[in-house]
Design an enzyme around this catalytic site. Structure first.
Site, short mmCIF file in Angstrom:
data_model
loop_
_atom_site.label_atom_id
_atom_site.label_comp_id
_atom_site.label_asym_id
_atom_site.label_seq_id
_atom_site.Cartn_x
_atom_site.Cartn_y
_atom_site.Cartn_z
NE ARG A 18 -4.09 -1.37 -0.16
CZ ARG A 18 -4.33 -2.34 -0.78
NH1 ARG A 18 -3.54 -2.50 -2.01
NH2 ARG A 18 -5.69 -2.94 -0.91
CG HIS B 26 -3.71 -1.07 -6.90
ND1 HIS B 26 -4.19 -0.33 -5.80
CD2 HIS B 26 -3.70 -2.33 -6.57
CE1 HIS B 26 -4.34 -1.06 -4.76
NE2 HIS B 26 -3.98 -2.52 -5.41
P1 NAP Z 1 -1.97 -10.95 5.21
O1 NAP Z 1 -2.05 -12.67 4.78
O2 NAP Z 1 -2.88 -10.50 6.47
O3 NAP Z 1 -0.31 -10.78 5.63
C1 NAP Z 1 -0.05 -9.62 6.11
C2 NAP Z 1 1.46 -9.73 6.62
O4 NAP Z 1 1.76 -8.29 7.19
C3 NAP Z 1 1.53 -10.74 8.00
O5 NAP Z 1 2.62 -11.25 7.71
C4 NAP Z 1 1.40 -9.76 9.03
O6 NAP Z 1 2.07 -10.18 10.25
C5 NAP Z 1 2.14 -8.57 8.56
N1 NAP Z 1 1.87 -7.35 9.59
C6 NAP Z 1 0.95 -6.52 9.72
N2 NAP Z 1 0.78 -5.71 10.50
C7 NAP Z 1 2.09 -5.64 10.62
C8 NAP Z 1 3.03 -5.06 11.62
N3 NAP Z 1 2.34 -3.73 12.31
N4 NAP Z 1 4.17 -5.05 11.48
C9 NAP Z 1 4.87 -6.19 11.29
N5 NAP Z 1 4.13 -6.94 10.24
C10 NAP Z 1 2.75 -6.76 10.23
O7 NAP Z 1 -2.24 -10.30 3.82
P2 NAP Z 1 -1.58 -10.72 2.29
O8 NAP Z 1 -2.82 -11.43 1.78
O9 NAP Z 1 -0.37 -11.31 2.13
O10 NAP Z 1 -1.75 -9.20 1.88
C11 NAP Z 1 -0.78 -8.35 2.01
C12 NAP Z 1 -1.23 -6.87 1.55
O11 NAP Z 1 -0.76 -6.73 -0.08
C13 NAP Z 1 -2.88 -6.22 1.54
O12 NAP Z 1 -3.11 -6.04 2.60
C14 NAP Z 1 -2.85 -5.57 0.42
O13 NAP Z 1 -2.54 -4.34 1.05
C15 NAP Z 1 -1.82 -5.93 -0.62
N6 NAP Z 1 -2.12 -6.35 -1.91
C16 NAP Z 1 -1.97 -5.47 -3.04
C17 NAP Z 1 -2.39 -5.95 -4.17
C18 NAP Z 1 -1.71 -5.19 -5.42
O14 NAP Z 1 -2.48 -5.54 -6.56
N7 NAP Z 1 -0.90 -4.27 -5.36
C19 NAP Z 1 -3.12 -7.05 -4.22
C20 NAP Z 1 -3.39 -7.86 -3.15
C21 NAP Z 1 -3.02 -7.38 -2.00
P3 NAP Z 1 1.60 -11.55 11.09
O15 NAP Z 1 2.03 -12.69 10.26
O16 NAP Z 1 2.36 -11.37 12.32
O17 NAP Z 1 0.11 -11.28 11.30
#
Ligand code: NAP
Length: 310
Positions: free
Chosen positions: A225, A273
């Protein structure tokens, strides 16, 4: 028969109506999927940004809101949402993210730009890239997407460090967490991939002090993000060469305004994006199977923890 309200834009209804109907039938869910169910009869809401539902209060019978996107920062800010919220975890979306991250990592690792833009007749064979084993990559956020990218980069030979909020033990990567872990994860990293969610805690994760911890001439790849990076600090680090190049898919304001300094910056690549767009066929199956499981007494999958914000 359960009532499912599709609360997203016209475009998304065009893309999702048939795949959802097929997937619900295949999952054995007898459902009436419509765009105009009254709040009092709605059992589930399939939700997309920009759709017709802003106030979830009247949906008293709704068992879950199923988000079409992986990122949930907009909907988690909605104070009227008290129903369980599920985010999108879709195998095709994950594969798309892996392909995008690996592609942009390889571009920077191999220094492809010099050859794509340097067809000038001069034979410069004294500059060549290190092998992947000598190029440490750090992934901030090792959830569904970051962990998958880490595995793919490991397969290519990169030493991968991942950073998360809670302790993790994921094969093929050094797993770190917490503030100390972040400093260690960034120290000497040559490529940093951001796959954190947008929360109050993650804003400006890459600030001036942390950019200074990277190996000089590092590359930043941000499909997470926009607000995860302090934009002014990034521009300053590009200016000094501390960061050689940033590939950015996400921004504080989207669409990125036409006159934004990032467009046309020689050390920034803007992609609009598109790193990993949700794919209707597979996403419809994920949603249908989640509803089917829940109707049969299983816990909802991919539930958002409202306290954590992701
Ligand atoms: P996810 O499975 O919820 O994983 C999030 C990761 O971030 C987890 O490892 C989490 O830690 C870590 N995290 C969250 N808050 C944190 C903090 N304060 N300090 C350290 N680590 C932290 O999410 P995901 O499905 O992988 O997706 C991640 C992000 O990618 C989405 O939220 C979205 O913003 C982005 N995204 C972008 C696109 C695009 O097209 N550009 C598409 C899809 C998603 P824990 O493992 O300890 O919970």
């Amino acid at each position: 028969m359960i009532n499912i309200l599709f609360a997203a834009t016209d475009d998304l209804w065009r893309d999702y109506e048939s795949p959802l109907k097929r997937a619900l039938e295949a999952a054995g869910v007898a459902a009436n999927l419509r765009r105009d169910h009254g709040a009092e009869v709605t059992d589930y809401i399939i939700f997309g940004p920009g759709g017709p539902v802003d106030d979830f209060t009247p949906f008293t019978r709704c068992k879950a809101v199923l988000n079409l996107w992986a990122g949930v920062e907009k909907i988690t800010q909605n104070k009227t949402l008290t129903q369980p919220l599920c985010r999108m975890v879709d195998p095709s979306l994950t594969n798309a993210m892996v392909e995008w991250v690996v592609g942009h990592t390889m571009r920077h690792h191999l220094g492809m730009d010099a050859h794509i833009h340097g067809q000038d007749g001069i034979w410069r064979n004294d500059v060549y890239p290190p092998i992947a084993a000598d190029r440490p990559v750090t992934i901030l956020g090792i959830g569904a997407l970051g962990a998958a990218c880490g595995q793919a980069l490991h397969q290519l030979g990169f030493p991968v460090t991942g950073w998360s909020r809670s302790p993790k033990d994921i094969p093929n990567m050094r797993c770190l967490h917490g503030d100390d872990g972040l400093n260690t994860a960034l120290s000497g990293a040559q490529i940093v991939v951001l796959l954190l969610p947008m929360t109050a805690q993650t804003e400006n994760t890459l600030n001036a002090a942390r950019l200074a911890m990277l190996a000089p001439g590092a590359f930043i790849i941000n499909p997470g993000r926009g607000p995860l990076i302090d934009d002014a600090a990034l521009l300053a680090a590009l200016e000094t060469g501390q960061v050689a190049h940033a590939t950015l898919d996400v921004f504080r304001t989207e669409p990125l305004p036409q006159d934004h300094v990032f467009w046309g910056h020689p050390q920034i690549t803007v992609t609009p994006h598109i790193a990993a767009t949700t794919r209707p066929d597979t996403a419809a199956r994920v949603i249908a199977e989640n509803i089917a499981g829940h109707e049969n007494g299983a816990p909802l999958q991919n539930r958002v923890d409202r306290g954590r914000g992701y």
